[in-house]
Scaffold this motif. Structure first.
Motif, PDB file in Angstrom:
ATOM      1  N   LEU A  67       7.560   4.336  65.908  1.00 22.40           N
ATOM      2  CA  LEU A  67       8.117   3.570  67.018  1.00 22.40           C
ATOM      3  C   LEU A  67       7.005   3.307  68.018  1.00 22.40           C
ATOM      4  CD1 LEU A  67      10.264   6.085  66.318  1.00 22.40           C
ATOM      5  CD2 LEU A  67      11.633   4.804  67.910  1.00 22.40           C
ATOM      6  N   VAL A  68       6.950   2.071  68.518  1.00 20.90           N
ATOM      7  CA  VAL A  68       5.901   1.704  69.466  1.00 20.90           C
ATOM      8  C   VAL A  68       6.453   0.692  70.473  1.00 20.90           C
ATOM      9  CG1 VAL A  68       4.967  -0.129  67.999  1.00 20.90           C
ATOM     10  CG2 VAL A  68       3.471   1.016  69.624  1.00 20.90           C
ATOM     11  N   ASP A  69       5.972   0.772  71.710  1.00 21.03           N
ATOM     12  CA  ASP A  69       6.339  -0.190  72.747  1.00 21.03           C
ATOM     13  C   ASP A  69       5.443  -1.413  72.579  1.00 21.03           C
ATOM     14  OD1 ASP A  69       6.160  -1.636  75.316  1.00 21.03           O
ATOM     15  OD2 ASP A  69       7.492  -0.050  76.043  1.00 21.03           O
ATOM     16  N   VAL A  70       6.027  -2.564  72.285  1.00 22.98           N
ATOM     17  CA  VAL A  70       5.233  -3.755  72.004  1.00 22.98           C
ATOM     18  C   VAL A  70       4.567  -4.333  73.241  1.00 22.98           C
ATOM     19  CG1 VAL A  70       6.458  -4.417  69.904  1.00 22.98           C
ATOM     20  CG2 VAL A  70       7.260  -5.259  72.106  1.00 22.98           C
ATOM     21  N   ASP A  71       5.128  -4.100  74.415  1.00 24.22           N
ATOM     22  CA  ASP A  71       4.535  -4.629  75.644  1.00 24.22           C
ATOM     23  C   ASP A  71       3.383  -3.763  76.132  1.00 24.22           C
ATOM     24  OD1 ASP A  71       6.202  -6.834  75.749  1.00 24.22           O
ATOM     25  OD2 ASP A  71       7.697  -5.823  76.993  1.00 24.22           O
ATOM     26  N   LEU A  72       3.599  -2.475  76.204  1.00 20.35           N
ATOM     27  CA  LEU A  72       2.585  -1.573  76.752  1.00 20.35           C
ATOM     28  C   LEU A  72       1.567  -1.131  75.703  1.00 20.35           C
ATOM     29  CD1 LEU A  72       4.853   0.674  78.993  1.00 20.35           C
ATOM     30  CD2 LEU A  72       3.523  -1.344  79.668  1.00 20.35           C
ATOM     31  N   PHE A  73       2.021  -0.867  74.488  1.00 21.25           N
ATOM     32  CA  PHE A  73       1.203  -0.357  73.390  1.00 21.25           C
ATOM     33  C   PHE A  73       0.257   0.751  73.867  1.00 21.25           C
ATOM     34  CE2 PHE A  73      -2.009  -0.554  69.905  1.00 21.25           C
ATOM     35  CZ  PHE A  73      -1.143  -0.207  68.888  1.00 21.25           C
ATOM     36  N   GLU A  74       0.855   1.768  74.491  1.00 20.56           N
ATOM     37  CA  GLU A  74       0.099   2.916  74.998  1.00 20.56           C
ATOM     38  C   GLU A  74       0.189   4.132  74.088  1.00 20.56           C
ATOM     39  OE1 GLU A  74       0.432   2.063  79.769  1.00 20.56           O
ATOM     40  OE2 GLU A  74       1.926   3.370  78.846  1.00 20.56           O
ATOM     41  N   SER A  75       1.198   4.148  73.221  1.00 21.51           N
ATOM     42  CA  SER A  75       1.410   5.303  72.349  1.00 21.51           C
ATOM     43  C   SER A  75       2.297   4.901  71.181  1.00 21.51           C
ATOM     44  CB  SER A  75       2.064   6.449  73.128  1.00 21.51           C
ATOM     45  OG  SER A  75       3.373   6.079  73.545  1.00 21.51           O
ATOM     46  N   VAL A  76       2.395   5.840  70.229  1.00 24.89           N
ATOM     47  CA  VAL A  76       3.284   5.654  69.083  1.00 24.89           C
ATOM     48  C   VAL A  76       3.978   6.981  68.810  1.00 24.89           C
ATOM     49  CG1 VAL A  76       1.485   6.179  67.373  1.00 24.89           C
ATOM     50  CG2 VAL A  76       3.480   4.848  66.686  1.00 24.89           C
ATOM     51  N   ASN A  77       5.231   6.923  68.412  1.00 24.49           N
ATOM     52  CA  ASN A  77       5.956   8.106  67.950  1.00 24.49           C
ATOM     53  C   ASN A  77       5.923   8.094  66.429  1.00 24.49           C
ATOM     54  OD1 ASN A  77       6.642   8.845  70.523  1.00 24.49           O
ATOM     55  ND2 ASN A  77       8.827   8.483  70.309  1.00 24.49           N
ATOM     56  N   LEU A  78       5.493   9.229  65.860  1.00 22.45           N
ATOM     57  CA  LEU A  78       5.408   9.367  64.408  1.00 22.45           C
ATOM     58  C   LEU A  78       6.064  10.663  63.969  1.00 22.45           C
ATOM     59  CD1 LEU A  78       1.655   8.408  63.914  1.00 22.45           C
ATOM     60  CD2 LEU A  78       3.643   6.964  63.425  1.00 22.45           C
TER      61      LEU A  78
END
Length: 118
Positions: A38-49
């Motif tokens: 899961l990733v925030d498409v606007d901020l792209f600061e992190s990802v959940n894996l």
């Protein structure tokens, strides 16, 4: 790494789809309908894996950029910050680990289909 490179890496895996099931910002990658990133498409600061629980603890202890999964089951998910301290290759390795964990829990029929198409 940018969002396009991350998306390209995830979507090229067999059986992967992408959707925005929670809101218009949270892009979710699924393999055969099960979430692995899961990733925030606007901020792209992190990802959940997704991550093996024992490995998750070790990674959190070793890297400041790795914490317990934000808004996720803390035992099985990590949040990886894109702060520049980790290489793209390392993050992609963890994406692969997340994908493989999810694949391992899929019904046999799906696992066989994925393994045939690797």
């Amino acid at each position: 790494m940018n969002i396009e490179e991350f998306r390209d890496f995830c979507i090229q895996k067999y059986g992967v789809t992408e959707e925005l099931p929670f809101d218009e910002n949270t892009l979710v990658f699924k393999v055969m309908g099960k979430m692995f990133a899961l990733v925030d498409v606007d901020l792209f600061e992190s990802v959940n894996l997704k991550c093996d629980p024992e490995k998750a603890i070790k990674l959190r202890e070793k890297y400041d950029a790795v914490t317990a999964g934000f808004h996720m089951n803390k035992k099985h998910w990590n949040t990886i910050e894109f702060d520049g301290s980790l290489s793209d290759q390392e993050i992609f390795h963890w994406v692969n680990h997340s994908y493989e964990l999810v694949v391992a829990k899929l019904p046999k029929k799906y696992r066989e289909e994925i393994n045939q198409n690797k």
